[in-house]
Design a protein around this motif. Structure first.
Motif, mmCIF file in Angstrom:
data_model
loop_
_atom_site.group_PDB
_atom_site.id
_atom_site.type_symbol
_atom_site.label_atom_id
_atom_site.label_comp_id
_atom_site.label_asym_id
_atom_site.label_seq_id
_atom_site.Cartn_x
_atom_site.Cartn_y
_atom_site.Cartn_z
ATOM 1 N N PHE A 118 0.863 -1.056 -0.017
ATOM 2 C CA PHE A 118 0.220 0.339 0.078
ATOM 3 C C PHE A 118 0.853 1.203 -0.439
ATOM 4 C CE2 PHE A 118 -2.233 3.021 0.929
ATOM 5 C CZ PHE A 118 -4.175 3.264 1.015
ATOM 6 N N VAL A 119 1.210 1.539 -1.136
ATOM 7 C CA VAL A 119 2.002 3.347 -1.534
ATOM 8 C C VAL A 119 0.378 4.340 -1.492
ATOM 9 C CG1 VAL A 119 3.633 4.766 -2.324
ATOM 10 C CG2 VAL A 119 3.396 1.905 -2.801
ATOM 11 N N HIS A 120 0.690 5.834 -0.208
ATOM 12 C CA HIS A 120 0.006 6.311 0.159
ATOM 13 C C HIS A 120 0.603 7.908 -0.452
ATOM 14 C CE1 HIS A 120 -2.951 9.526 1.678
ATOM 15 N NE2 HIS A 120 -1.787 9.701 2.045
ATOM 16 N N THR A 121 -0.243 8.605 -1.073
ATOM 17 C CA THR A 121 0.998 9.980 -1.350
ATOM 18 C C THR A 121 0.638 10.891 -0.897
ATOM 19 O OG1 THR A 121 -0.126 9.194 -3.789
ATOM 20 C CG2 THR A 121 1.262 11.352 -3.185
ATOM 21 N N SER A 122 1.827 11.581 0.080
ATOM 22 C CA SER A 122 1.494 12.882 1.104
ATOM 23 C C SER A 122 1.887 13.445 0.414
ATOM 24 C CB SER A 122 2.573 12.098 2.487
ATOM 25 O OG SER A 122 2.991 13.256 2.837
ATOM 26 N N THR A 123 2.901 14.760 1.258
ATOM 27 C CA THR A 123 2.952 16.046 -0.039
ATOM 28 C C THR A 123 3.966 16.960 1.136
ATOM 29 O OG1 THR A 123 2.570 18.347 -0.553
ATOM 30 C CG2 THR A 123 0.858 17.071 1.088
ATOM 31 N N SER A 124 4.121 17.484 0.834
ATOM 32 C CA SER A 124 5.493 18.461 1.052
ATOM 33 C C SER A 124 5.326 19.718 1.696
ATOM 34 C CB SER A 124 6.778 18.965 0.052
ATOM 35 O OG SER A 124 6.315 19.968 -0.221
ATOM 36 N N GLU A 125 3.655 19.864 1.615
ATOM 37 C CA GLU A 125 3.105 21.045 2.406
ATOM 38 C C GLU A 125 3.135 20.186 3.855
ATOM 39 O OE1 GLU A 125 1.461 23.507 1.693
ATOM 40 O OE2 GLU A 125 2.645 23.983 -0.314
ATOM 41 N N VAL A 126 2.738 18.677 4.109
ATOM 42 C CA VAL A 126 2.744 18.423 5.387
ATOM 43 C C VAL A 126 4.183 19.280 6.577
ATOM 44 C CG1 VAL A 126 1.798 16.679 5.348
ATOM 45 C CG2 VAL A 126 3.677 16.683 5.551
ATOM 46 N N TYR A 127 4.637 19.444 6.567
ATOM 47 C CA TYR A 127 5.842 20.139 6.540
ATOM 48 C C TYR A 127 6.260 22.008 7.297
ATOM 49 C CZ TYR A 127 8.625 15.908 5.361
ATOM 50 O OH TYR A 127 9.129 14.675 5.171
ATOM 51 N N GLY A 128 5.109 22.533 6.236
ATOM 52 C CA GLY A 128 5.481 23.637 6.756
ATOM 53 C C GLY A 128 6.172 24.929 6.645
ATOM 54 N N THR A 129 6.775 25.847 6.352
ATOM 55 C CA THR A 129 7.747 26.431 6.533
ATOM 56 C C THR A 129 9.067 25.453 7.325
ATOM 57 O OG1 THR A 129 6.440 28.688 6.094
ATOM 58 C CG2 THR A 129 8.858 28.471 6.925
ATOM 59 N N ALA A 130 9.909 25.849 6.774
ATOM 60 C CA ALA A 130 11.013 24.586 6.985
ATOM 61 C C ALA A 130 11.519 25.168 8.431
ATOM 62 C CB ALA A 130 11.753 24.829 5.358
ATOM 63 N N LYS A 131 11.634 24.318 9.665
ATOM 64 C CA LYS A 131 12.081 25.077 10.108
ATOM 65 C C LYS A 131 13.486 24.574 10.216
ATOM 66 C CE LYS A 131 8.226 24.280 13.381
ATOM 67 N NZ LYS A 131 8.640 25.455 13.945
ATOM 68 N N PHE A 132 14.213 23.726 9.540
ATOM 69 C CA PHE A 132 15.343 23.381 8.524
ATOM 70 C C PHE A 132 16.145 22.980 7.747
ATOM 71 C CE2 PHE A 132 14.013 19.551 11.115
ATOM 72 C CZ PHE A 132 14.284 18.224 10.433
ATOM 73 N N VAL A 133 16.453 23.389 7.375
ATOM 74 C CA VAL A 133 17.375 22.439 5.051
ATOM 75 C C VAL A 133 17.869 21.560 5.563
ATOM 76 C CG1 VAL A 133 15.654 23.811 4.452
ATOM 77 C CG2 VAL A 133 17.758 24.829 4.824
ATOM 78 N N PRO A 134 17.942 21.160 4.772
ATOM 79 C CA PRO A 134 17.203 20.355 3.834
ATOM 80 C C PRO A 134 16.500 19.945 4.820
ATOM 81 C CG PRO A 134 19.321 19.313 3.463
ATOM 82 C CD PRO A 134 19.569 20.916 4.554
ATOM 83 N N ILE A 135 15.000 19.502 4.087
ATOM 84 C CA ILE A 135 13.502 19.170 5.237
ATOM 85 C C ILE A 135 14.566 17.590 4.935
ATOM 86 C CG2 ILE A 135 11.052 18.512 5.497
ATOM 87 C CD1 ILE A 135 11.447 21.912 4.037
ATOM 88 N N ASP A 136 13.976 16.593 5.811
ATOM 89 C CA ASP A 136 14.436 15.592 5.919
ATOM 90 C C ASP A 136 12.930 15.042 6.222
ATOM 91 O OD1 ASP A 136 14.383 15.345 8.994
ATOM 92 O OD2 ASP A 136 16.631 14.944 8.789
#
Length: 331
Positions: A118-136
């Motif tokens: 089962f492969v579910h699609t998320s989105t980078s939007e769930v991270y919101g504005t980055a608190k650190f980069v790169p976002i892991d």
């Protein structure tokens, strides 16, 4: 594999359906029900590929239909979702019903029928504005819009079914996919479609946010790798290039590639509420490299421009551009 692909009528889903058929998989493609006999972007796939897809109109909000579609499948690839962020401010209930309840329906069916993957699609939007980069993948989750909040909830449901019921489920988190067939609510097709229609004044929202743009063929290859992967159950994996660029610089790059002079018009309608805007997204894709042996083929400024040229070429076809209403902005 026998694959149920939800959201197949959409931008990424239609490209993924093509790739799955070309790789020899048996694809059942669930497209949102409508009375126009339309299968969305699947209708644009060349006929010899399209004829090999089992096309079904329906809705993941219908638990009974979902149950019947999942039966007998080896894999579920869940790309069905409401994704337009501006519309989530208008109709948040719809996002809960589709993105959360719809995902729950699929999970229950997958559990009942012993799905292998089962492969579910998320989105980078769930991270919101980055608190650190790169976002892991350990970055905090921030629901800065009803859309992102609904996707966070769906992600957590998927993980809960892995941890509670041993469902072989994983979560892919693409960063800002772009390419042919993308909706003009997204910034790159908004720019290209307006320029392709001969406009010299381009209407955009905020110019300062940065994004990690991933060409659609790279995102699709990430889904294929995830579907075939071992040892990834319960994992969340980013799909991004590790290169960021501002919306303003993206506009300038596209204008240069199209050899046009543009004047920017700030459109308040396209602005997010202040606290809802995601100011910075930049992915760490090392986990995808490690667990999926995946890396983007188009990365950095050179790769971005390569993908933009392909997208510009597609929009330059009159028959493609005709499907976009560049005079109206629809949330």
């Amino acid at each position: 594999m026998k694959v149920l692909l939800t959201g197949s009528d959409g931008f990424i889903g239609s490209h993924l359906a093509e790739k799955l058929v070309r790789e020899g998989h048996e694809v059942t493609a669930l497209c949102i029900y409508n009375s126009f006999n339309s299968y969305g972007w699947i209708d644009q796939i060349q006929s010899d590929i399209r004829s090999q897809i089992n096309l079904v109109l329906g809705d993941i909000r219908d638990a009974s239909q979902v149950r019947s579609l999942v039966k007998g499948k080896d894999c579920v690839l869940n790309l069905a979702a409401l994704i337009a962020i501006p519309y989530s401010y208008v109709a948040p209930d719809s996002y809960v019903q589709t993105n959360i309840q719809g995902t729950l329906n699929l999970l229950n069916a997958a559990r009942e029928w012993d799905i292998q993957k089962f492969v579910h699609t998320s989105t980078s939007e769930v991270y919101g504005t980055a608190k650190f980069v790169p976002i892991d993948e350990s970055h905090p989750l921030q629901g800065q819009s009803p859309y992102s909040a609904s996707k966070i909830a769906a992600d957590q449901l998927v993980y809960s079914y892995f941890s509670s019921f041993d469902l072989p489920a994983m979560i892919l988190r693409p960063f800002n996919t772009f390419g042919p067939r993308q909706s003009a609510r997204a910034v790159i097709p908004t720019i290209i479609s307006q320029l392709s229609a001969g406009k010299t004044e381009i209407s955009l929202g905020s110019l300062t946010p940065t994004r990690d743009f991933t060409y659609v063929s790279d995102t699709v290859s990430g889904f294929i790798a995830a579907m075939n992967s071992k040892g990834t159950d319960g994992e969340v994996i980013n799909l991004g290039t590790g290169y960021e660029i501002s919306i303003e610089e993206t506009l300038k790059t596209i204008a240069r590639l199209m050899d046009v002079e543009v004047e920017l018009v700030s459109d308040p309608v396209r602005m997010r509420p202040e606290n809802s805007e995601v100011e910075r997204l930049l992915s760490d894709n090392s986990k995808a490299a490690r667990m999926l042996s995946w890396s983007p083929q188009m990365s950095g400024q050179e790769g971005l421009e390569q993908g933009l040229k392909k997208t510009i070429d597609w929009f330059s076809e009159a028959s493609n551009l005709r499907m976009y209403n560049v005079d109206n902005y629809v949330v």
